[in-house]
Write a protein that holds these residues in place. Structure first.
Motif, short mmCIF file in Angstrom:
data_model
loop_
_atom_site.label_atom_id
_atom_site.label_comp_id
_atom_site.label_asym_id
_atom_site.label_seq_id
_atom_site.Cartn_x
_atom_site.Cartn_y
_atom_site.Cartn_z
N LEU A 27 37.11 -25.46 -22.14
CA LEU A 27 37.19 -24.18 -21.61
C LEU A 27 36.23 -23.79 -22.35
N ALA A 28 36.37 -23.80 -23.80
CA ALA A 28 35.04 -23.36 -24.34
C ALA A 28 33.99 -22.67 -24.56
N SER A 29 33.43 -24.77 -23.59
CA SER A 29 32.11 -25.38 -23.83
C SER A 29 31.63 -24.48 -22.59
N TYR A 30 32.39 -24.06 -21.65
CA TYR A 30 32.00 -23.45 -20.11
C TYR A 30 32.06 -22.77 -19.81
N ASN A 31 33.06 -21.46 -21.27
CA ASN A 31 33.46 -20.03 -20.86
C ASN A 31 34.27 -19.58 -19.72
N LEU A 32 35.40 -20.47 -19.86
CA LEU A 32 35.88 -20.35 -18.30
C LEU A 32 37.68 -20.11 -19.44
N VAL A 33 38.23 -19.11 -18.01
CA VAL A 33 39.38 -18.75 -18.00
C VAL A 33 41.12 -19.47 -17.73
N SER A 34 40.18 -20.40 -17.35
CA SER A 34 41.02 -21.47 -15.87
C SER A 34 40.84 -22.35 -15.88
N LEU A 35 41.28 -23.12 -15.32
CA LEU A 35 41.01 -24.61 -14.75
C LEU A 35 41.73 -25.71 -14.30
N PRO A 36 41.25 -26.00 -13.01
CA PRO A 36 42.52 -26.39 -11.86
C PRO A 36 42.62 -27.96 -12.49
N VAL A 37 43.94 -28.49 -12.23
CA VAL A 37 45.02 -29.79 -12.40
C VAL A 37 44.38 -30.47 -10.95
N VAL A 38 44.02 -31.31 -10.81
CA VAL A 38 44.71 -32.36 -10.30
C VAL A 38 45.19 -33.54 -10.12
N ASP A 39 46.14 -34.34 -9.24
CA ASP A 39 46.01 -35.69 -9.72
C ASP A 39 46.04 -36.42 -8.92
N GLU A 40 45.69 -37.90 -9.12
CA GLU A 40 45.11 -38.70 -8.41
C GLU A 40 44.39 -38.74 -7.25
N LYS A 41 45.46 -38.68 -5.80
CA LYS A 41 44.78 -37.96 -4.83
C LYS A 41 44.20 -36.79 -5.55
N HIS A 42 43.61 -36.21 -5.90
CA HIS A 42 42.99 -35.11 -5.85
C HIS A 42 43.11 -33.78 -5.57
N ARG A 43 44.95 -33.98 -5.72
CA ARG A 43 45.28 -32.37 -5.09
C ARG A 43 45.71 -31.91 -6.24
N LEU A 44 45.72 -30.90 -5.78
CA LEU A 44 45.81 -29.38 -7.15
C LEU A 44 47.13 -29.78 -7.10
N VAL A 45 47.29 -29.71 -7.94
CA VAL A 45 48.89 -29.52 -8.64
C VAL A 45 49.55 -28.13 -9.33
N GLY A 46 47.98 -27.39 -10.34
CA GLY A 46 48.10 -26.54 -11.27
C GLY A 46 46.85 -26.19 -11.55
N VAL A 47 46.99 -24.90 -12.35
CA VAL A 47 46.24 -24.46 -13.06
C VAL A 47 46.04 -24.35 -14.64
N VAL A 48 45.13 -24.39 -15.53
CA VAL A 48 45.31 -24.30 -17.36
C VAL A 48 45.08 -22.84 -17.24
N THR A 49 45.14 -22.13 -17.87
CA THR A 49 45.05 -20.60 -18.17
C THR A 49 45.04 -20.71 -19.62
N ILE A 50 43.88 -19.68 -20.13
CA ILE A 50 43.75 -19.46 -21.44
C ILE A 50 44.56 -19.23 -22.07
N ASP A 51 45.45 -18.54 -22.06
CA ASP A 51 46.75 -17.85 -23.08
C ASP A 51 47.96 -19.08 -22.96
N ASP A 52 47.99 -20.13 -22.28
CA ASP A 52 48.31 -21.60 -22.38
C ASP A 52 48.12 -22.23 -23.46
N VAL A 53 46.60 -22.39 -23.40
CA VAL A 53 46.26 -23.69 -24.28
C VAL A 53 45.99 -22.87 -25.78
N LEU A 54 45.63 -21.52 -25.69
CA LEU A 54 46.19 -19.79 -27.40
C LEU A 54 47.55 -20.38 -27.65
N ASP A 55 48.55 -20.39 -26.81
CA ASP A 55 49.57 -20.77 -27.47
C ASP A 55 49.97 -22.24 -28.03
N TYR A 56 49.49 -22.79 -27.02
CA TYR A 56 49.66 -24.29 -27.55
C TYR A 56 48.72 -24.27 -28.55
#
Length: 437
Positions: free
Chosen positions: A371-400
């Protein structure tokens, strides 16, 4: 000139300024002490300064109250406010109380409290704005109102009877979720639970999402199972999953069984991932569209007012089905790119080919780096079959990444009093029980 009478509920949220016109903070409550033979005396204001810190400002430091603003001498003690025995918060503890009128005309509820200037730098409780019980059968009817001096009423304190929280909740109606959470945490424990029980499900859900986990658990355990499940239904799935993970397994399963099936399914899905991974941080409610959707349709989806800004920064394009786990993930389209193309343009032609999704097992540290390297605020998450399962947002990462107690803004050392005015002299030491410093 200072007003000679001010209603406290109207002070909530008013800005506090120093003599130079610089904004110091905003009023959250008024602090009074009861007296045996006179009306309560105002000892000061509870003021929220930047960083969501609540501090005490002695009424003697207030030079003017009126016109929606308060002027102080410019001296602010940054020590966090702590309520002492004998002190009562007007908004948090007095509003909603039952009183009996001494003329024998019955009982009423305190809806507002007027404070009056009794001398230079001295304020006392004057009249109470009361509402009598409803007398008509009309479902939306209200009882009549009356102004009564403090000495014309007496408080009704039935054993075990809780105070009404309706008026207090009305005072908090305009607070943002983070401010509402902070305000609730500043209430006495019994009052906090009482107010939480009266808050609408969606407002309580918003507030819980902004609280530390320990306080979330404290409140949710005080609610009955059906109410707790209703509140969890209103929370974001990732926040609900984090909260349920902190509960005893039996209680968590009971609540999941009472939740709406679709919401419970999302939460169960998220509970399968470790909290320090992309799967544990992600939300399962991104905006998902087909490749044939148009720019106009994409913009309409991100325009919804209830959508978090980070989730509205991009739309995800997949093959059907369009609920996680989706069909094959094709890519994302950033909202800025949509703004550069005509409304009829297909989103499938605007996909960002450079953005690579991450796997659910990707560490939180790696997600933060991307997220920091590419100036993003969200990042898609896919499983082993390349199906979208969710999105990680910058606020979730900051909370962590932030410390567990980041919301409370506690400092390791007590701060020294500071002056917001060059003419003021800092006064050291703690305030006395009567509110002077």
């Amino acid at each position: 000139m200072s007003a000679t009478r001010v209603f406290v509920a109207r002070l909530a949220g008013c800005s506090v300024f120093d003599p130079n016109g610089d904004r110091v903070g905003k009023v959250r409550d008024v602090l009074v002490v009861y007296r045996p033979k006179s009306s309560p005396r105002v000892v000061g204001l509870i003021v929220e300064i930047p960083g969501r810190r609540r501090v005490f400002v002695s009424i003697g430091r207030v030079t003017s109250i009126g016109a929606g603003q308060i002027i102080t001498t410019g001296l602010i003690n940054l020590r966090r406010f702590e309520q002492r025995g004998g002190e009562v918060r007007v908004i948090a503890e007095m509003l909603g109380r039952q009183v009996a009128l001494r003329d024998g005309s019955g009982q009423a509820t305190i809806e507002d409290v007027a404070i009056e200037e009794s001398g230079p730098g001295e304020w006392v409780v004057g009249e109470l704005f009361l509402r009598r019980p409803r007398t008509s059968a009309a479902p939306f009817g209200k009882g009549s109102t009356v102004l009564a001096a403090w000495d014309k009423v007496r408080e009704v304190n039935a054993p075990g009877e809780s105070q009404s929280a309706e008026q207090l909740i009305a005072t908090y109606a305009d607070l943002l979720p983070a401010d509402l959470a902070s305000t609730l945490l500043d209430l006495p424990e019994d009052r906090r639970i009482e107010v939480a029980e009266e808050l609408p499900d969606d407002r309580l859900a918003d507030a819980l999402e902004e609280m530390p986990e320990d306080e979330q658990v404290e409140i949710i355990t005080q609610l009955d199972d059906e109410r707790a499940a209703d509140v969890l239904d209103q929370m974001q799935p990732d926040d609900a999953a984090d909260l349920i993970a902190q509960l005893p397994e039996a209680r968590g399963e009971a609540l999941l069984g009472l939740m709406q099936p679709e919401e419970a399914e999302d939460v169960r899905f998220l509970l399968n991932y470790a909290p320090e991974t992309a799967g544990g941080l992600m939300t399962t409610e991104p905006i998902i569209v087909s490749a044939d959707a148009t720019v106009a349709e994409g913009l309409a989806l991100i325009r919804r007012h209830e959508l978090a800004p980070a989730l509205g920064a991009a739309v995800c394009v997949t093959l059907p089905p369009y609920e996680p786990p989706t069909g094959r993930f094709l890519g994302v389209v950033h909202f800025q790119r949509m703004l550069r193309y005509p409304p009829h343009e297909r989103l499938g032609t605007l996909i960002d080919a450079t953005l690579e999704p991450v796997a659910p097992e990707t560490s939180a540290a790696e997600v933060a780096r991307i997220l920091a390297s590419y100036n993003l605020v969200s990042l898609p998450v896919v499983d082993e079959k390349h199906r979208l399962v969710g999105v990680v947002t910058i606020d979730d990462v900051l909370d962590y990444l932030l410390p567990d107690d980041w919301r409370s803004s506690h400092d390791e050392q007590e701060p020294e009093p500071v002056s917001t005015s060059t003419a003021a002299i800092p006064i050291r030491g703690r305030r006395t029980p009567h509110g002077t410093t």
